[in-house]
Design a protein around this motif. Structure first.
Motif, PDB file in Angstrom:
ATOM      1  N   ILE A   1       2.503  13.547 -10.080  1.00  0.00           N
ATOM      2  CA  ILE A   1       3.432  14.667 -10.291  1.00  0.00           C
ATOM      3  C   ILE A   1       4.140  14.502 -11.635  1.00  0.00           C
ATOM      4  N   GLY A   2       4.605  13.270 -11.890  1.00  0.00           N
ATOM      5  CA  GLY A   2       5.373  13.026 -13.108  1.00  0.00           C
ATOM      6  C   GLY A   2       4.577  13.295 -14.365  1.00  0.00           C
ATOM      7  N   SER A   3       3.256  13.038 -14.295  1.00  0.00           N
ATOM      8  CA  SER A   3       2.453  13.235 -15.507  1.00  0.00           C
ATOM      9  C   SER A   3       2.104  14.707 -15.707  1.00  0.00           C
TER      10      SER A   3
ATOM     11  N   LYS B   1       3.917   9.803  -7.336  1.00  0.00           N
ATOM     12  CA  LYS B   1       4.923  10.105  -8.360  1.00  0.00           C
ATOM     13  C   LYS B   1       4.275  10.179  -9.743  1.00  0.00           C
ATOM     14  N   ILE B   2       3.323   9.278  -9.975  1.00  0.00           N
ATOM     15  CA  ILE B   2       2.645   9.289 -11.279  1.00  0.00           C
ATOM     16  C   ILE B   2       1.926  10.621 -11.480  1.00  0.00           C
TER      17      ILE B   2
ATOM     18  N   PHE C   1      -6.758   8.864  -7.365  1.00  0.00           N
ATOM     19  CA  PHE C   1      -5.679   7.884  -7.330  1.00  0.00           C
ATOM     20  C   PHE C   1      -4.686   8.224  -6.239  1.00  0.00           C
TER      21      PHE C   1
ATOM     22  N   ASN D   1       0.820  -1.203   0.000  1.00  0.00           N
ATOM     23  CA  ASN D   1       0.000   0.000   0.000  1.00  0.00           C
ATOM     24  C   ASN D   1       0.851   1.248   0.000  1.00  0.00           C
TER      25      ASN D   1
ATOM     26  N   TYR E   1       2.375   1.731  -3.209  1.00  0.00           N
ATOM     27  CA  TYR E   1       1.310   2.150  -4.103  1.00  0.00           C
ATOM     28  C   TYR E   1       1.061   3.636  -3.966  1.00  0.00           C
TER      29      TYR E   1
ATOM     30  N   TYR F   1      -9.603  11.629 -10.054  1.00  0.00           N
ATOM     31  CA  TYR F   1     -10.107  10.271  -9.937  1.00  0.00           C
ATOM     32  C   TYR F   1      -9.611   9.574  -8.686  1.00  0.00           C
TER      33      TYR F   1
ATOM     34  N   ILE G   1       7.723  12.788  -3.993  1.00  0.00           N
ATOM     35  CA  ILE G   1       8.513  12.457  -5.183  1.00  0.00           C
ATOM     36  C   ILE G   1       9.458  11.302  -4.902  1.00  0.00           C
ATOM     37  N   GLY G   2       9.255  10.666  -3.732  1.00  0.00           N
ATOM     38  CA  GLY G   2       9.943   9.403  -3.485  1.00  0.00           C
ATOM     39  C   GLY G   2      11.398   9.522  -3.090  1.00  0.00           C
TER      40      GLY G   2
ATOM     41  N   GLN H   1      -5.315  12.285 -12.164  1.00  0.00           N
ATOM     42  CA  GLN H   1      -4.969  11.466 -11.005  1.00  0.00           C
ATOM     43  C   GLN H   1      -5.619  12.020  -9.734  1.00  0.00           C
TER      44      GLN H   1
ATOM     45  N   ASN I   1       3.926   5.586  -5.322  1.00  0.00           N
ATOM     46  CA  ASN I   1       3.946   5.428  -6.766  1.00  0.00           C
ATOM     47  C   ASN I   1       2.880   6.295  -7.428  1.00  0.00           C
ATOM     48  N   GLN I   2       1.679   6.265  -6.854  1.00  0.00           N
ATOM     49  CA  GLN I   2       0.599   7.080  -7.412  1.00  0.00           C
ATOM     50  C   GLN I   2       0.953   8.543  -7.321  1.00  0.00           C
TER      51      GLN I   2
ATOM     52  N   GLU J   1       0.729  18.027 -10.474  1.00  0.00           N
ATOM     53  CA  GLU J   1       0.006  17.515 -11.630  1.00  0.00           C
ATOM     54  C   GLU J   1      -0.697  18.626 -12.409  1.00  0.00           C
TER      55      GLU J   1
END
Lengths: 483, 607
Positions: A344-346, A341-342, A364, A332, A335, A362, A435-436, A359, A338-339, A379
């Protein structure tokens, strides 16, 4: 003098306008981000107080009210009541420990009239004030052991209580006071070992103990070589150490029925070599070797204890650390990060646009309006937007440091640096986790994240710094005192 | 430690530290936002789903446009674990709605991926269950529309076959298939799988759009093509009814086209029982383990001795070879005597007799003479060569090979080669094979081949490969092999003699007078095949009317006794139904339905 007299009667007289603007900008940015994160286009009543953004707007007004009250108070008040506030704060933390409400495993919350408040948010102010008070006492010297202990006690007692509350995340914030202590002249021989031990603690999970021991030996011998230039002796020492340990290992490995671990062979050889090294230092009159040997011995002792310390942590904290270090994965948690990062990254360079982040829309991203508010920013507003927010935050921190440096009183300087330390730590950990690059800790992004108590607490904290600064300015607008 | 420190340097160091920290964050941010392109795709993957839309399977109509197989809407339940309520949900309630066991749901949820939709129902649920599920309304549960079969007439189980879930083996062979697809397993569903299946569509679905799922269609699903079957539902129903509780098969063909009008195998199963669903497994196993093998399509999968019906073929070959003329007459004194007191028996009838009467009364001895004359023809070196010539003729009728129809699982039957006999006997000649002359011995054929024989004779010398499908929606015509005449090696002129015999058998003085229908000039030939397992098989092939025949039929009732006892009435009733649309002889229907045949060989307890 007329100018200064005019300022004296004005409410905002002497207030650092740059800092104030940065503060207002950050809160407004936060409100917009929260609006974006919690906007529900299906809602019938967009202005209803049930929406997070409306709540935050209300809290912002309350926070500004509190800020004005802080500015109205005599700034010398804080120096006077620092210890009382500190005592009250410790009492509050203990009460929370006994009667608090448990959220996410941390018993660090109070429910007051439907609002959930984390007392530590406010107690931080008291701790900062008390630290400033201790350090501004006449005849206080940071290089004196007794005085250092007093400061340490002021910081570590509430930290211990938060650990008991199972809310280590907000307690560790106090560790950032090291930043302030360094400014106040803490011996660098104390700063470096503390950071070194923290690094060792993390490394001990990442690499095997044998590799770590070898790395330690090499690093310390190298530093000796750098200090004294006796490279020949260093090389001989390392060569002898490995030959001897290998010999010991092979002998015991074949003699003992169960075989033998090379780690122990190396450890025994190294420890046995230390008296020889000390004797060498005594003969050659190389005093700095003593320091190295002491630190080395201490870190070797620390290595086994890091496991003991680690086991003392709660399960979710262990998971977070292990997951962050990549040693074990917590689904979790991975997850969530990762979400985040997704999201921000997108975002890309300019972001997906206000209210357009898929993101965020919805769901995420977990906690998208509180701890992970930076995802919304990253984002929807992209790299440019995130950079602007970071620049505002960095400017505020640097401004607080600057305000501290121009204070006349040690009290105000220490306090400003405390606030800067807290803001810096919060920003690093909060943005870092989205950002991990930092393990997940549930601490908010100051002034931006959703949360009434956090907003009011940070506002109060910063406005006290403004008030202290303003009083200095009022007395002597051109005064600048650095240290 | 009392050293002084320079606060200006420390302030500078701390500012550098602050800038370094923000620099690190910015660098990392720049990396993931500007340089690492993966996150864009991952973000899209997050909320866009590739959703497969299932085509409706082609429907199956009979020759009069009635449904034989149609589609019923049903739903797969999909779960996206990520969307499930975090604080749990009422498992029992949702299971009740879907009609599955909570334990099974839990097991399936455990295996479900977190971010991908996963089917949790093994079988599709009905519309009713879907509505109940919607009413419970738990986040994370979705339904996907599919179709399963239903068979409104509940006829022709063996003929239509059934659908089943694909196996891994099938997927390996056909990459278009995916786990969870349904394909035809037997019968028509299997032979026309490619036609009926259609093509799956693909939809890119934004499942989180606030106004409900927003689809963009990447590929429309192409519904399967409907099939117009040549089966006549009334005949099929009648045939199945008449065969009930008996073991046997009926095949009726339209001779002018080769279209199969009825194809019944008994015992059979109700195709609705094997529709994909909770009960399929149990029903399938029950049918599989049934002692009488209802899943066995006896029209094409059983090899039966053709018995006396095969005399027609021998007669035709004799005529073609010139060793038999219609006026040749041979004696028969209750059998054919040969060698040292061997005898192939026959029943009592007038003697000597000519060809048409020999057919009519089904004289064994007559055809022993014919068969010997064919094999021992002076033109050929020996009877082995004669047998090869005979075999060649027989093969041209479609015996000994698959006819190549679209009926699934067709068997070849058995038409022994010379090598077969070389192995079986040390020395052999026409007398060794004498039982072949009356369709016994090592001969075996399918009921479809026998019906084809009837059609061939009705056509006076050619046949169309029997087939079940008349037309496929969207196709100009059916396969060319079904539109090609296959000629036998017998000249057309020889057939009339044989037809005369068959007409006589029904209408004048023969064994099949029970098949007589006034004004319709039914022609037929009975058969009573001996077998090692018990009572003789009762068989009958027939066509009607004599001129421009509309229907050719073969009936085979295992252990039904004389051909006239069981097979003739069944064939006659089907012909009557087809040609006159009514049945004037309800007593005959009752007779057949109440006729009890015992099958100790099937009903013995299996070890």
């Amino acid at each position: 003098m007329t100018r200064s007299a005019n300022r004296r009667v004005s409410l905002f007289g002497g207030i650092d306008s740059v800092g104030m603007m940065l503060y207002i900008a950050l809160t407004v940015v936060g409100l917009i981000a929260i609006f974006s994160a919690s906007w529900d286009e299906m809602s019938d009543a967009p202005l209803s107080l049930s929406h997070n953004y409306m709540k935050q707007a209300m809290w912002l007004i309350i926070a500004w009210g509190v800020g004005i009250v802080v500015l109205l108070l005599d700034s010398s008040l804080w120096h006077k009541i620092a210890y009382y506030l500190y005592g009250a704060g410790i009492g509050l933390l203990l009460l929370t420990l006994l009667f608090g409400r448990e959220v996410n495993g941390a018993k660090a919350w109070f429910d007051i009239g439907g609002f959930r408040i984390q007392p530590m948010e406010f107690v931080k102010i008291a701790i900062a004030l008390a630290t400033a008070r201790v350090m501004s006492e006449y005849s206080f010297s940071i290089s004196r052991f007794n005085d250092l202990c007093k400061v340490a006690a002021v910081i570590l007692v509430p930290l211990a209580i938060t650990v008991l509350q199972n809310d280590t995340g907000s307690g560790i914030v106090l560790g950032s006071f090291l930043f302030m202590l360094y400014r106040e002249g803490l011996n660098k021989w104390l700063c470096i070992p503390i950071l070194f031990i923290a690094a060792l603690f993390i490394l001990s999970f990442l690499i095997s103990s044998t590799a770590l021991l070898i790395a330690l030996i090499v690093v310390f011998t190298l530093s000796e070589g750098l200090n004294d230039g006796r490279w020949g002796d260093c090389a001989r020492y390392i060569a002898a150490l490995f030959m001897a340990s290998l010999l010991l290992f092979l002998t015991l490995h074949f003699l003992l029925p169960d075989g033998f671990n090379y780690y122990y062979a190396l450890l025994i050889t190294t420890l046995a070599s230390l008296p020889l090294v000390v004797w060498y230092a005594y003969r050659e009159r190389l005093r700095n070797i003593y320091v190295s040997v002491t630190i080395f011995a201490a870190s070797i002792l620390l290595l086994p204890t890091s496991n003991v310390l680690f086991n003392a942590l709660r399960a979710h904290q262990k998971n977070r650390i292990m997951s962050f270090l990549g040693v074990a994965s917590d689904f979790n948690l991975d997850y969530n990060v990762n979400q985040s990062k997704i999201a921000i990254g997108s975002g890309g360079l300019f972001g997906k646009g206000f209210l357009q982040g898929s993101q965020i829309r919805y769901n995420f991203v977990p906690e998208k309006h509180t701890d992970f508010i930076f995802c919304t920013i990253g984002e929807e507003w992209g790299f440019v937007g995130a950079l602007i927010v970071l620049a505002l935050m960095a400017s505020l921190i640097l401004r607080l440091m600057y305000m501290g440096d121009r204070q006349r009183e040690t009290f105000g300087r220490v306090y400003c640096y405390c606030v800067a330390s807290i803001l810096l730590f919060h920003t690093l950990v909060n943005v870092g986790m989205t950002i991990g690059i930092v393990p997940v800790m549930g601490i908010p992004l100051p002034l931006v994240s959703y949360g009434g108590s956090s907003l009011v607490a940070f506002t109060t904290m910063i406005f006290i710094a403004f008030a202290l600064d303003a009083s200095t300015n009022r007395e002597s607008p051109h005064a600048y005192r650095a240290g | 430690m009392g050293e002084r420190f320079d606060s200006r340097i420390r302030v500078f160091v701390l500012r550098i530290v602050v800038l370094l920290i923000f620099g690190t964050i910015t660098t990392r941010l720049a990396y993931i936002q500007l340089f690492d392109g993966r996150y864009d795709d991952m973000a899209r993957d997050n909320f866009l789903r590739y959703v497969v839309t299932y085509p409706s399977r082609g429907e199956v109509f009979d020759r009069n446009g009635n449904y034989l197989a149609q589609n019923r809407e049903c739903y797969d339940v999909m779960v996206l674990r990520r969307d499930l309520p975090k604080d749990g949900f009422d498992t029992v309630r949702i299971c009740k709605a879907m009609g599955i066991e909570p334990a099974e749901l839990r097991k399936r949820l455990r295996g479900a991926p977190y971010r991908r939709e996963h089917r949790i129902t093994r079988y599709p649920i009905s519309l009713e269950e879907k509505l109940r599920l919607d009413e419970v309304g738990v986040d994370g549960f979705y339904t996907t529309a599919r179709t399963v079969r239903q068979y409104p007439r509940q006829l022709g189980g063996n003929l239509l076959g059934s659908l089943g879930a694909v196996s891994n083996e099938m997927i390996r062979r056909n990459p278009d298939l995916e786990l969870g697809d349904f394909v035809g397993m037997e019968g028509l569903e299997a032979s026309y799988e490619e036609v009926l299946r259609g093509e799956k569509g693909l939809v890119l679905r934004d499942i989180y759009a606030p106004q409900g799922a927003r689809d963009s269609v990447l590929k429309e699903a192409v519904p399967g093509k409907s099939i117009h079957c040549s089966i006549d539902t009334r005949l099929q129903q009648l045939a199945e009814e008449l065969l009930r509780d008996k073991v046997g098969a009926v095949v009726a063909i339209e001779p002018a086209t080769g279209e199969i009008l009825a194809m019944a195998s008994s015992p059979t199963f109700n195709p609705d029982e094997l529709v994909i669903g909770r009960e399929r497994g149990n029903n399938y196993m029950r049918n599989l383990n049934h002692p009488r093998h209802p899943l066995w399509n006896r029209t094409v999968q059983s090899g039966y001795p053709p018995g006396s019906t095969f005399k027609l073929v021998n007669g035709l070959i004799g005529l073609q070879e010139g060793v038999l003329r219609p006026h040749y007459s041979y004696p028969c004194h209750k059998g054919y005597y040969y060698g040292d007191g061997h005898k192939l028996g026959c029943h009592e009838h007038a003697s000597p007799l000519k060809l048409s009467y020999a057919i009519s009364t089904s004289c064994n001895a007559y055809f022993c003479y014919v068969f010997r004359n064919i094999l021992e023809n002076k033109r050929y070196k020996n009877s082995h060569e004669g047998y090869a010539v005979w075999r060649d003729y027989v093969e041209s009728f479609g015996f000994g090979n698959r006819l190549g129809s679209d009926v699934r699982g067709e068997r070849m039957g058995r038409l022994p080669t010379e090598e077969f006999y070389d192995k079986k006997f040390k020395r052999w000649n026409a007398l060794t094979l004498l039982s072949v002359s009356i369709g016994q011995g090592d001969l075996e054929c399918t009921v479809l081949q026998m019906a084809n024989l009837a059609a061939t004779i009705a056509n006076r010398g050619y046949y169309y490969t029997p087939h079940l499908v008349r037309a496929i929606d969207g196709c100009d015509s059916i396969d060319a092999t079904f539109r090609t005449r296959h000629y036998t090696k017998i000249d057309t002129r020889h057939f009339e003699t044989i037809v005369e015999g068959m007409w006589r058998a029904v209408n004048v003085d023969g064994t099949a007078q029970g098949a007589k229908l006034p004004g319709l000039n039914v022609c037929g030939k009975t058969g009573t095949s001996q077998n090692s397992r018990g009572e003789d098989h009762s068989t009958f092939i027939s066509f009607a009317p004599r001129k421009e025949p509309k229907i050719a039929i073969a009936v085979y009732v295992e252990h039904g006794g004389f051909g006239a006892e069981a097979a003739v009435p069944i064939a006659s009733l089907i012909e009557e139904m087809y040609l006159t649309d009514t049945i004037q002889r309800p007593w005959l229907v009752d007779y057949i339905k109440s006729k009890k045949i015992y099958y100790p060989m099937y009903d013995k307890k299996r070890k």
